[in-house]
Design an enzyme around this catalytic site. Structure first.
Site, PDB file in Angstrom:
ATOM      1  N   ARG A   1      45.001   8.003  -4.022  1.00 20.75           N
ATOM      2  CA  ARG A   1      45.966   7.897  -3.587  1.00 20.75           C
ATOM      3  C   ARG A   1      44.939   7.174  -1.329  1.00 20.75           C
ATOM      4  O   ARG A   1      45.583   6.399  -1.182  1.00 20.75           O
ATOM      5  CB  ARG A   1      46.094   8.712  -2.516  1.00 20.75           C
ATOM      6  CG  ARG A   1      47.790   9.480  -3.012  1.00 20.75           C
ATOM      7  CD  ARG A   1      47.912  11.300  -2.300  1.00 20.75           C
ATOM      8  NE  ARG A   1      48.534  12.233  -3.176  1.00 20.75           N
ATOM      9  CZ  ARG A   1      49.710  12.055  -3.717  1.00 20.75           C
ATOM     10  NH1 ARG A   1      50.599  11.444  -3.007  1.00 20.75           N
ATOM     11  NH2 ARG A   1      49.671  13.138  -4.570  1.00 20.75           N
TER      12      ARG A   1
ATOM     13  N   LYS B   1      42.648  18.283 -19.577  1.00 17.07           N
ATOM     14  CA  LYS B   1      43.846  19.492 -19.766  1.00 17.07           C
ATOM     15  C   LYS B   1      43.737  20.049 -18.229  1.00 17.07           C
ATOM     16  O   LYS B   1      42.845  19.425 -17.301  1.00 17.07           O
ATOM     17  CB  LYS B   1      42.592  20.660 -20.348  1.00 17.07           C
ATOM     18  CG  LYS B   1      40.971  21.310 -19.451  1.00 17.07           C
ATOM     19  CD  LYS B   1      40.785  21.942 -20.155  1.00 17.07           C
ATOM     20  CE  LYS B   1      40.610  23.500 -19.274  1.00 17.07           C
ATOM     21  NZ  LYS B   1      40.101  23.471 -18.663  1.00 17.07           N
TER      22      LYS B   1
ATOM     23  N   ASP C   1      39.776  17.977 -24.674  1.00 16.55           N
ATOM     24  CA  ASP C   1      39.179  18.926 -24.402  1.00 16.55           C
ATOM     25  C   ASP C   1      37.868  18.721 -25.161  1.00 16.55           C
ATOM     26  O   ASP C   1      36.586  18.477 -25.962  1.00 16.55           O
ATOM     27  CB  ASP C   1      39.635  19.782 -25.755  1.00 16.55           C
ATOM     28  CG  ASP C   1      38.918  21.188 -25.876  1.00 16.55           C
ATOM     29  OD1 ASP C   1      37.616  21.275 -25.263  1.00 16.55           O
ATOM     30  OD2 ASP C   1      39.328  22.076 -25.710  1.00 16.55           O
ATOM     31  N   HIS C   2      36.583  19.253 -23.678  1.00 18.44           N
ATOM     32  CA  HIS C   2      35.241  18.231 -24.029  1.00 18.44           C
ATOM     33  C   HIS C   2      34.390  19.139 -24.581  1.00 18.44           C
ATOM     34  O   HIS C   2      33.299  18.704 -25.315  1.00 18.44           O
ATOM     35  CB  HIS C   2      34.752  18.019 -22.217  1.00 18.44           C
ATOM     36  CG  HIS C   2      34.144  19.194 -21.498  1.00 18.44           C
ATOM     37  ND1 HIS C   2      35.302  20.285 -21.271  1.00 18.44           N
ATOM     38  CD2 HIS C   2      33.150  20.406 -21.280  1.00 18.44           C
ATOM     39  CE1 HIS C   2      34.376  22.067 -20.571  1.00 18.44           C
ATOM     40  NE2 HIS C   2      33.811  21.582 -20.911  1.00 18.44           N
TER      41      HIS C   2
ATOM     42  N   HIS D   1      39.473  25.703 -25.252  1.00 18.57           N
ATOM     43  CA  HIS D   1      37.146  25.344 -25.942  1.00 18.57           C
ATOM     44  C   HIS D   1      37.256  26.713 -27.475  1.00 18.57           C
ATOM     45  O   HIS D   1      37.257  26.346 -27.589  1.00 18.57           O
ATOM     46  CB  HIS D   1      36.971  25.546 -24.785  1.00 18.57           C
ATOM     47  CG  HIS D   1      37.192  25.129 -24.012  1.00 18.57           C
ATOM     48  ND1 HIS D   1      37.777  23.192 -23.447  1.00 18.57           N
ATOM     49  CD2 HIS D   1      36.926  25.686 -21.950  1.00 18.57           C
ATOM     50  CE1 HIS D   1      37.280  22.809 -22.223  1.00 18.57           C
ATOM     51  NE2 HIS D   1      36.982  23.925 -21.302  1.00 18.57           N
TER      52      HIS D   1
HETATM   53  C1  BG6 Z   1      36.485  23.511 -18.384  1.00 19.47           C
HETATM   54  C2  BG6 Z   1      36.892  25.161 -17.582  1.00 19.47           C
HETATM   55  O1  BG6 Z   1      37.309  23.768 -19.031  1.00 19.47           O
HETATM   56  O2  BG6 Z   1      34.890  24.204 -18.949  1.00 19.47           O
HETATM   57  C3  BG6 Z   1      35.839  25.856 -16.342  1.00 19.47           C
HETATM   58  O3  BG6 Z   1      37.580  24.009 -16.517  1.00 19.47           O
HETATM   59  C4  BG6 Z   1      34.674  26.199 -16.798  1.00 19.47           C
HETATM   60  O4  BG6 Z   1      36.148  26.350 -15.578  1.00 19.47           O
HETATM   61  C5  BG6 Z   1      34.441  24.858 -17.924  1.00 19.47           C
HETATM   62  O5  BG6 Z   1      33.437  26.098 -16.207  1.00 19.47           O
HETATM   63  C6  BG6 Z   1      32.865  25.305 -18.852  1.00 19.47           C
HETATM   64  O6  BG6 Z   1      32.232  24.087 -19.719  1.00 19.47           O
HETATM   65  P1  BG6 Z   1      30.955  24.223 -20.236  1.00 19.47           P
HETATM   66  O7  BG6 Z   1      30.463  23.355 -20.948  1.00 19.47           O
HETATM   67  O8  BG6 Z   1      30.008  24.487 -18.942  1.00 19.47           O
HETATM   68  O9  BG6 Z   1      30.679  25.500 -21.517  1.00 19.47           O
END
Ligand code: BG6
Length: 508
Positions: free
Chosen positions: A56, A166, A195-196, A258
């Site tokens: 925006r 997500k 999903d990282h 996760h």
């Molecule tokens: C994210 C969540 O997907 O993952 C966060 O929204 C969380 O709340 C984070 O802190 C944790 O990721 P990582 O890679 O630090 O374990």
């Protein structure tokens, strides 16, 4: 130690433009830009690669570049390490402003893209990245389709992919609705639900460890495994995300994605190939076999908690209810523990304990497979129930690696036994920290490899498992919130849940 590194040759990412919706947001600054800059440093970006940021806020290309420069300096490991590479990369950043609900904005973007693609060598390939608040996903997709920006066969040249961040829905119903909205415009093979955790080297390594070695698979089952513990503990609170977190809570924020991914990679059968469909199929089967938690079972199989004030790293921190945007009487859970059973030939009767929470004693993510005790007492000085169990730990954070604990004889006349471990550390073995998860996932998307992304049916099944717990918790007032102090390992009810099975949580 000799180290033979064998890697599979990765095909190059294809030229493309990445259009980021939500380009002025936190994710773009903290994750996407640093990851793209790091890929530029490693010369892994495809020729002609460009980013078109959209949001925006009104901004020129130059202003966007300046902002992204600040982001990369702040959030890239080592900051802006190479000015020349940054300058070259920054020339590929563009910005188009527009309101998400305004059809005119999509028309303008469409015209911009057509002109842009004629001038740049992106061959009409487009990755749309949805990094906006989730309630905008559906509306943005509809608007994109109406403006001819996306869709199945509306363009003669190039492919179109969409990356969706997500949370994907907030329960089964909303996830199904979003899947339907996505599928009205895109085929499933164009959709990359991110999903990282799946991009983390150590998470990917679970599959290599299991299926690249022959010695573990024969004992990876109910005959030898006593139970499995999966933990993702964090020391951070909700930071500036109170508004989002109030509606989410830890089950939606961490478990549905996760933790369930870690569960699936640990429990799945070997896929017929290391390819998207084959891997997705096996992960899906794990969730299909998870025994549903009935409303009557919630109190036995699930525990929730919320942090009160406490000490973290020698510093006094606030209670969740005092965080910005959290309600003073909030019922949102910042901690949860689940006990799940997987009804399959391999896992029947083996409990999987999952827990995650904010403001816990330590930042740690790991999967621990605890094996059964030896059957009989041989060493008089050390009864079998005093023997430490064999535990295989897949460490995702910190000190990424793997360790195996076993018993050894302590030197001396008596047969005394003590626990030791074999340790593998990524850092020590490979000399550098593993690549950031977003780098891996962005490149995979440019290559068209969806193995490390999530399929629509997996998402729906994960919600199907959590829905009864979420519903029960929404209806019943939580007892004694806040029920754990910041800096502890969670509420006593969680210790009691695992304690009823004669076990304890690991304190990594
Ligand atoms: C994210 C969540 O997907 O993952 C966060 O929204 C969380 O709340 C984070 O802190 C944790 O990721 P990582 O890679 O630090 O374990």
């Amino acid at each position: 130690m000799t180290l033979e590194v064998q890697s599979s040759p990765k095909t190059n990412a294809e030229p493309c433009a990445m259009i980021i919706f939500g380009a002025s947001g936190d994710l773009t600054r903290r994750k996407l830009m640093p990851a793209l800059y790091s890929l530029a440093l490693q010369r892994r970006l495809p020729d002609g690669f460009c980013v078109i940021g959209s949001a925006r806020s009104r901004m020129t290309d130059e202003m966007f570049r300046e902002r992204m420069r600040a982001a990369a300096s702040e959030f890239s490991p080592g900051g802006l390490r190479d000015e020349r590479v940054w300058e070259d990369f920054a020339r590929r950043l563009y910005y188009v402003s527009g309101a998400y609900e305004d059809p005119e904005a999509y028309q303008q973007l469409s015209e911009f893209m057509a002109k842009f693609e004629r001038e740049h060598g992106t061959r009409g390939n487009r990755i749309f990245y949805l990094s906006t608040p989730p309630d905008l996903y559906g509306p943005i997709i509809r608007q994109m389709a109406a403006a001819g920006l996306a869709g199945r066969a509306n363009r003669s040249e190039g492919w179109t992919r969409i990356v969706i961040e997500k949370p994907f829905g907030s329960d089964l119903e909303t996830a199904k609705k979003l899947n339907r909205e996505v599928h009205e415009v895109f085929d499933e093979n164009q959709v990359y639900r991110i999903d990282h955790y799946l991009g983390k080297e150590t998470v990917q390594n679970i599959l290599v460890f299991r299926f690249g070695n022959a010695i573990f698979e024969p004992i990876w089952n109910r005959r030898y495994v006593d139970h499995v513990q999966v933990v993702a503990a964090e020391t951070v609170g909700v930071e500036n995300r109170g508004g989002y977190y109030e509606k989410a809570g830890v089950l939606r924020d961490m478990f549905q994605n996760h933790l369930f991914q870690l569960l699936c990679l640990t429990a799945m059968e070997a896929p017929v190939a290391f390819a998207a469909d084959a891997v997705h199929q096996e992960k899906l089967k794990v969730l299909q076999a998870v025994c549903p938690i009935s409303p009557e079972g919630v109190n036995d199989f699930a525990v929730r908690g919320q942090y009160g004030e406490g000490m973290i790293g020698g510093r006094q921190v606030k209670a969740y209810r005092q965080e910005p945007d959290a309600r003073p009487d909030s019922r949102t859970e910042t901690y949860a523990a689940l006990k799940l059973f997987i009804d399959s030939w391999r896992w029947q009767g083996v409990p999987f304990y999952l827990r995650s929470g904010k403001r816990l004693a330590k930042k740690v993510t790991e999967v621990a497979i605890q094996f059964k005790q030896p059957p009989l007492l041989l060493f008089k000085a050390c009864p079998v129930d005093k023997l430490g169990p064999n535990v295989l730990v897949l460490r995702i954070h910190p000190e990424e690696g793997i360790s195996l604990r076993f018993e050894v004889k302590v030197p001396g006349d008596e047969v005394c036994v003590s626990s030791m471990s074999l340790d593998f550390s990524y850092q020590e073995a490979f000399g550098s920290d593993p690549a950031d998860a977003y780098e891996t996932l962005l490149i995979d998307c440019m290559r068209g490899d969806a193995t490390l992304f999530t399929r629509h049916d997996w998402i729906e099944l994960s919600w199907r498992i959590l829905d009864p717990v979420l519903k029960y918790w929404a209806e019943k007032e939580p007892q004694g919130f806040p029920n754990y102090p910041a800096g502890s390992w969670g509420p006593p009810e969680a210790d009691a849940m695992i304690g009823r099975d004669g076990l304890q949580w690991r304190r990594p």
